[in-house]
Write a protein that holds these residues in place. Structure first.
Motif, short mmCIF file in Angstrom:
data_model
loop_
_atom_site.label_atom_id
_atom_site.label_comp_id
_atom_site.label_asym_id
_atom_site.label_seq_id
_atom_site.Cartn_x
_atom_site.Cartn_y
_atom_site.Cartn_z
N GLU A 33 0.83 -1.21 0.00
CA GLU A 33 0.00 0.00 0.00
C GLU A 33 0.86 1.26 0.00
O GLU A 33 0.53 2.24 -0.67
CB GLU A 33 -0.92 0.03 1.22
N GLU A 34 1.95 1.22 0.74
CA GLU A 34 2.84 2.39 0.81
C GLU A 34 3.48 2.66 -0.56
O GLU A 34 3.60 3.81 -0.98
CB GLU A 34 3.91 2.15 1.87
N LEU A 35 3.88 1.61 -1.26
CA LEU A 35 4.45 1.78 -2.60
C LEU A 35 3.40 2.34 -3.56
O LEU A 35 3.70 3.24 -4.35
CB LEU A 35 4.99 0.44 -3.13
N GLN A 37 0.81 4.14 -2.72
CA GLN A 37 0.55 5.51 -2.30
C GLN A 37 1.60 6.46 -2.87
O GLN A 37 1.27 7.56 -3.33
CB GLN A 37 0.53 5.63 -0.77
N ALA A 38 2.86 6.04 -2.88
CA ALA A 38 3.93 6.87 -3.44
C ALA A 38 3.65 7.16 -4.92
O ALA A 38 3.85 8.29 -5.39
CB ALA A 38 5.28 6.19 -3.26
N GLU A 39 3.18 6.16 -5.63
CA GLU A 39 2.85 6.34 -7.04
C GLU A 39 1.61 7.23 -7.21
O GLU A 39 1.60 8.13 -8.05
CB GLU A 39 2.59 4.97 -7.70
N VAL A 40 0.59 7.00 -6.41
CA VAL A 40 -0.65 7.78 -6.51
C VAL A 40 -0.37 9.26 -6.26
O VAL A 40 -0.96 10.12 -6.92
CB VAL A 40 -1.72 7.23 -5.53
N GLU A 41 0.51 9.56 -5.34
CA GLU A 41 0.83 10.95 -5.03
C GLU A 41 1.45 11.68 -6.22
O GLU A 41 1.43 12.89 -6.29
CB GLU A 41 1.76 11.02 -3.83
N GLN A 42 1.97 10.93 -7.17
CA GLN A 42 2.59 11.52 -8.36
C GLN A 42 1.59 11.68 -9.51
O GLN A 42 1.92 12.28 -10.54
CB GLN A 42 3.77 10.65 -8.83
N GLY A 50 11.24 12.66 -7.32
CA GLY A 50 11.17 12.11 -5.97
C GLY A 50 10.53 10.74 -5.88
O GLY A 50 10.59 10.12 -4.82
N LEU A 51 9.94 10.25 -6.95
CA LEU A 51 9.28 8.95 -6.89
C LEU A 51 10.29 7.83 -6.61
O LEU A 51 10.07 7.00 -5.73
CB LEU A 51 8.51 8.64 -8.18
N ASP A 56 12.92 3.93 -3.06
CA ASP A 56 14.16 3.49 -2.40
C ASP A 56 14.00 3.49 -0.88
O ASP A 56 14.42 2.54 -0.21
CB ASP A 56 15.34 4.37 -2.79
N ASP A 57 13.41 4.55 -0.33
CA ASP A 57 13.21 4.63 1.12
C ASP A 57 12.33 3.49 1.62
O ASP A 57 12.64 2.85 2.61
CB ASP A 57 12.59 5.97 1.51
N ILE A 58 11.23 3.26 0.92
CA ILE A 58 10.29 2.20 1.32
C ILE A 58 10.97 0.83 1.22
O ILE A 58 10.91 0.02 2.16
CB ILE A 58 9.02 2.24 0.46
#
Length: 66
Positions: A33-35, A37-42, A50-51, A56-58
């Protein structure tokens, strides 16, 4: 995550299917879900600055927790 953006995550059957697939592939559903969410925010941005850093952070956190 805003509702209705990712249809599979917005309904019970879809979430169950994704959870099962995550389990079969040794991925924690919350991390998936976090991955997503990172995509959805873009969404809607011309540049996805920053994607990859977010991914990478996740993914680094996932590897550390193992």
């Amino acid at each position: 995550m805003p509702r209705n953006v990712v249809v599979l995550l917005d309904n019970t059957e879809g979430r169950a299917m994704i959870k099962k697939t995550c389990k079969e592939n040794n991925l924690i559903f919350a991390e998936f879900e976090e991955l997503v969410q990172a995509e959805v925010e873009q969404t809607g941005k011309q540049r996805r600055a920053g994607l990859w850093d977010s991914f990478d952070d996740i993914l680094d956190r996932i590897q550390v927790e193992e």
